[in-house]
Design a protein around this motif. Structure first.
Motif, short mmCIF file in Angstrom:
data_model
loop_
_atom_site.label_atom_id
_atom_site.label_comp_id
_atom_site.label_asym_id
_atom_site.label_seq_id
_atom_site.Cartn_x
_atom_site.Cartn_y
_atom_site.Cartn_z
N ASP A 1 -2.43 9.03 -6.61
CA ASP A 1 -1.89 8.44 -7.83
C ASP A 1 -3.05 7.95 -8.70
O ASP A 1 -4.18 7.81 -8.22
N ARG B 1 -4.30 8.32 3.07
CA ARG B 1 -3.03 8.68 2.43
C ARG B 1 -3.20 9.93 1.57
O ARG B 1 -2.29 10.76 1.47
N LEU C 1 0.82 -1.21 0.00
CA LEU C 1 0.00 0.00 0.00
C LEU C 1 0.85 1.26 0.00
O LEU C 1 0.40 2.32 -0.45
N ARG D 1 3.10 1.92 -1.88
CA ARG D 1 3.37 2.29 -3.27
C ARG D 1 2.34 3.30 -3.79
O ARG D 1 2.57 3.95 -4.81
N TYR D 2 1.22 3.40 -3.09
CA TYR D 2 0.14 4.28 -3.54
C TYR D 2 0.06 5.51 -2.64
O TYR D 2 0.04 5.39 -1.42
N SER D 3 0.00 6.67 -3.25
CA SER D 3 0.00 7.91 -2.49
C SER D 3 -1.40 8.35 -2.07
O SER D 3 -1.56 9.22 -1.23
N MET E 1 -5.95 4.03 2.05
CA MET E 1 -5.75 4.77 0.82
C MET E 1 -6.44 6.14 0.87
O MET E 1 -5.90 7.13 0.38
N ALA F 1 -4.01 5.04 -9.89
CA ALA F 1 -4.73 3.85 -9.44
C ALA F 1 -5.66 4.16 -8.28
O ALA F 1 -6.82 3.72 -8.26
N SER F 2 -5.17 4.92 -7.31
CA SER F 2 -6.00 5.27 -6.16
C SER F 2 -7.19 6.12 -6.59
O SER F 2 -8.33 5.90 -6.14
#
Length: 201
Positions: free
Chosen positions: A112, A177, A105, A107-109, A174, A114-115
């Motif tokens: 981004d 984040r 997780l 890897r995801y800001s 997420m 994908a998020s």
């Protein structure tokens, strides 16, 4: 000269393959566009331009832009959830799995592509019953896989409830984040491991 049966079959095969490739480009274009312009901002023209096709091709493959977005979004989340489920299930220790999940997780800001796509998909699901049902089925399958994995690892509590908590934790992390880029995911490992550790043998 009339074409032979073999030639006609070969042409039909090539046509089908071209159709699949075009459909794939349309789906990829939709996946890329949603984080950029939002679910409601995606239009036939934008998709066609991104995919490098004429606008009419979009509606040849999909009845509407909404149908395209649903197919694209669900394809993305299916692959993501399948990967998460497979990686978790491959780990023998629950604590190790939690650490892997948090590292993944990280890897995801939260902002981004994908998020943002997942956030847009969840929001659209509140307005589109078909999407809500299909996305709910995907999440349900993920939770069922996690519940079975927890049971196999000796979890003595309500595995279904624990799996739901883990899935909700992923979504919540997420979202947070995006609001708090400095959130230390590694620090969340202790509480998550403790939650599952109390129910394992």
């Amino acid at each position: 000269m009339p074409k032979s049966i073999a030639q006609e079959e070969n042409m039909a095969h090539l046509s089908a393959e071209r159709g699949k490739a075009t459909r794939r480009r349309l789906l990829d274009a939709a996946v890329a566009l949603v984080p950029e312009v939002g679910w409601g901002g995606v239009t036939t023209r934008l998709v066609a331009e991104r995919a490098g096709v004429a606008p009419g091709v979009v509606h040849y493959h999909f009845a509407s832009v909404t149908d395209l977005l649903i197919a694209a979004g669900l394809g993305f989340t299916a692959a993501l959830l399948d990967q998460l489920a497979a990686e978790l299930s491959a780990r023998q220790d629950v604590g190790e799995a939690v650490d892997w999940l948090l590292a993944e997780l990280s890897r995801y800001s939260g902002t981004d592509p994908a998020s943002l796509l997942v956030v847009e998909l969840f929001l659209a699901a509140t307005r589109l019953p078909e999407l809500r049902s299909l996305l709910g089925e995907q999440v349900g399958r993920f939770r069922a896989t996690v519940a079975s994995w927890l049971t196999e690892r000796g979890y003595r509590g309500d595995a279904s409830a624990a799996a739901a908590m883990l899935a909700a934790s992923v979504d919540g992390i997420m979202l947070h984040r995006a609001l708090d880029p400095g959130l230390d995911l590694a620090a969340l490992g202790g509480p998550l491991r403790a939650m599952f550790g109390e129910g394992t043998s």
